[in-house]
Motif scaffolding. Structure first.
Motif, short mmCIF file in Angstrom:
data_model
loop_
_atom_site.label_atom_id
_atom_site.label_comp_id
_atom_site.label_asym_id
_atom_site.label_seq_id
_atom_site.Cartn_x
_atom_site.Cartn_y
_atom_site.Cartn_z
N ARG A 1 0.84 -1.20 0.00
CA ARG A 1 0.00 0.00 0.00
C ARG A 1 0.87 1.26 0.00
NH1 ARG A 1 -4.23 -0.27 4.82
NH2 ARG A 1 -5.06 1.51 3.67
N THR A 2 0.43 2.24 -0.76
CA THR A 2 1.10 3.54 -0.74
C THR A 2 0.15 4.67 -0.35
OG1 THR A 2 0.65 3.81 -3.12
CG2 THR A 2 2.78 2.86 -2.50
N LYS A 3 -1.16 4.35 -0.28
CA LYS A 3 -2.17 5.32 0.10
C LYS A 3 -3.15 4.68 1.06
CE LYS A 3 -1.89 7.69 -4.38
NZ LYS A 3 -2.64 8.13 -5.58
N ARG B 1 0.55 -1.07 -7.11
CA ARG B 1 2.00 -0.92 -7.28
C ARG B 1 2.75 -2.08 -6.62
NH1 ARG B 1 4.12 4.94 -5.70
NH2 ARG B 1 5.93 4.10 -6.79
N TRP C 1 10.14 4.67 -5.29
CA TRP C 1 9.19 4.62 -4.17
C TRP C 1 9.57 5.62 -3.08
CZ3 TRP C 1 5.32 0.70 -2.62
CH2 TRP C 1 4.85 -0.03 -3.72
N ASP D 1 8.40 8.38 -2.59
CA ASP D 1 7.21 9.06 -2.09
C ASP D 1 6.37 8.19 -1.17
OD1 ASP D 1 6.58 7.32 -4.16
OD2 ASP D 1 4.82 8.49 -4.77
N ALA D 2 6.77 6.92 -1.00
CA ALA D 2 5.98 6.00 -0.18
C ALA D 2 6.24 6.24 1.30
CB ALA D 2 6.32 4.56 -0.54
N ASP D 3 5.18 6.35 2.08
CA ASP D 3 5.28 6.52 3.52
C ASP D 3 5.42 5.15 4.18
OD1 ASP D 3 3.95 6.59 6.33
OD2 ASP D 3 4.37 8.70 5.90
N VAL E 1 2.91 1.87 4.19
CA VAL E 1 3.36 0.60 3.60
C VAL E 1 3.15 -0.56 4.57
CG1 VAL E 1 5.43 -0.68 2.90
CG2 VAL E 1 5.02 1.62 2.00
#
Length: 233
Positions: free
Chosen positions: A101-103, A113, A163, A165-167, A171
């Motif tokens: 998960r990215t969001k 993704r 990635w 920008d991935a939190d 994740v």
């Protein structure tokens, strides 16, 4: 609609075991049985298919592991047995392609993704306690046991510039990566003719009832009645 079918081998486990019995002669205690096991779990099963929602890992998803077991049984002169054991499975980090998960608004069923990520698997712990009265009328065993299982959360780290920008919190927020646990109380009645008449044919019957002490944490738990039947020749 097309059905989904999955089959294959699980992980291979090599174990070394030790046990010894120490005779006692006080306070009604007959002997003490100590045992321990340690081994290596080799990832021979296939990795979970990240592109199929129904796919499940048949082992530890390609992670190497160290299974450790230790326990003790106390045998009393009145044919009472009290025991305790602990099982621990330590899994090593493993790298592989993951859909993460990215969001926060993404669901568990649609994670578009994917990237190469390092998984730090959670530690698995199982605790068992048992009290049992054996050899009632030479053939019957009655016992009650507690079984608790705990698994800490999996954690993922990503080393992919795409990635950035991935939190990390998002994740690792997926429910399927979080800790799990359950607590069961198990009662059983067994009939064992192995030593009753010395015959070569020795059937064994065991009836059990499993009662969840509390709702499992991310684990489905049910009241269960079952039986095991065994014939020895």
């Amino acid at each position: 609609s097309d059905s989904y079918f999955q089959h294959g081998v699980g992980d291979l486990t090599l174990m070394l075991s030790w046990s010894d019995v120490y005779e006692q002669s006080e306070d009604g205690l007959s002997n003490v049985h100590l045992y321990a096991r340690a081994g290596l779990m080799i990832p021979t099963s296939e990795r979970r298919n990240q592109d199929n929602l129904l796919s499940i890992p048949l082992g530890n998803d390609r992670a190497w592991g160290l299974p450790l077991v230790g326990g003790m049984d106390l045998y009393f002169e009145n044919k009472l047995r009290i025991g305790a054991s602990t099982d621990i499975l330590l899994l090593f980090n493993e790298d592989g392609e993951r859909r993460l998960r990215t969001k926060t608004e993404q669901t568990e069923l649609l994670i578009p993704r994917s990237t190469m990520a390092t998984r730090e698997p959670g530690t698995q712990l199982r605790i068992s306690l048992i009290g049992e009265r054996t050899k009632i009328a030479d053939v019957m065993d009655i016992g009650i046991a507690y079984q608790g299982s705990f698994r800490s959360e999996d954690k993922f780290s990503i080393d992919d510039p795409a990635w950035d920008d991935a939190d990390t919190g998002i994740v690792n927020s997926s429910e399927r990566f979080q800790e799990t646990s359950y607590h069961n109380l198990i009662g059983h009645v067994g009939l064992n003719w192995d030593d009753a008449d010395g015959s070569r044919f020795a059937p064994k019957i065991d009836l059990f009832y499993k009662y969840p002490l509390k709702r499992g944490k991310r684990v489905a738990t049910y009241k269960t009645i079952g039986a095991n039947v065994c014939f020895n020749f």
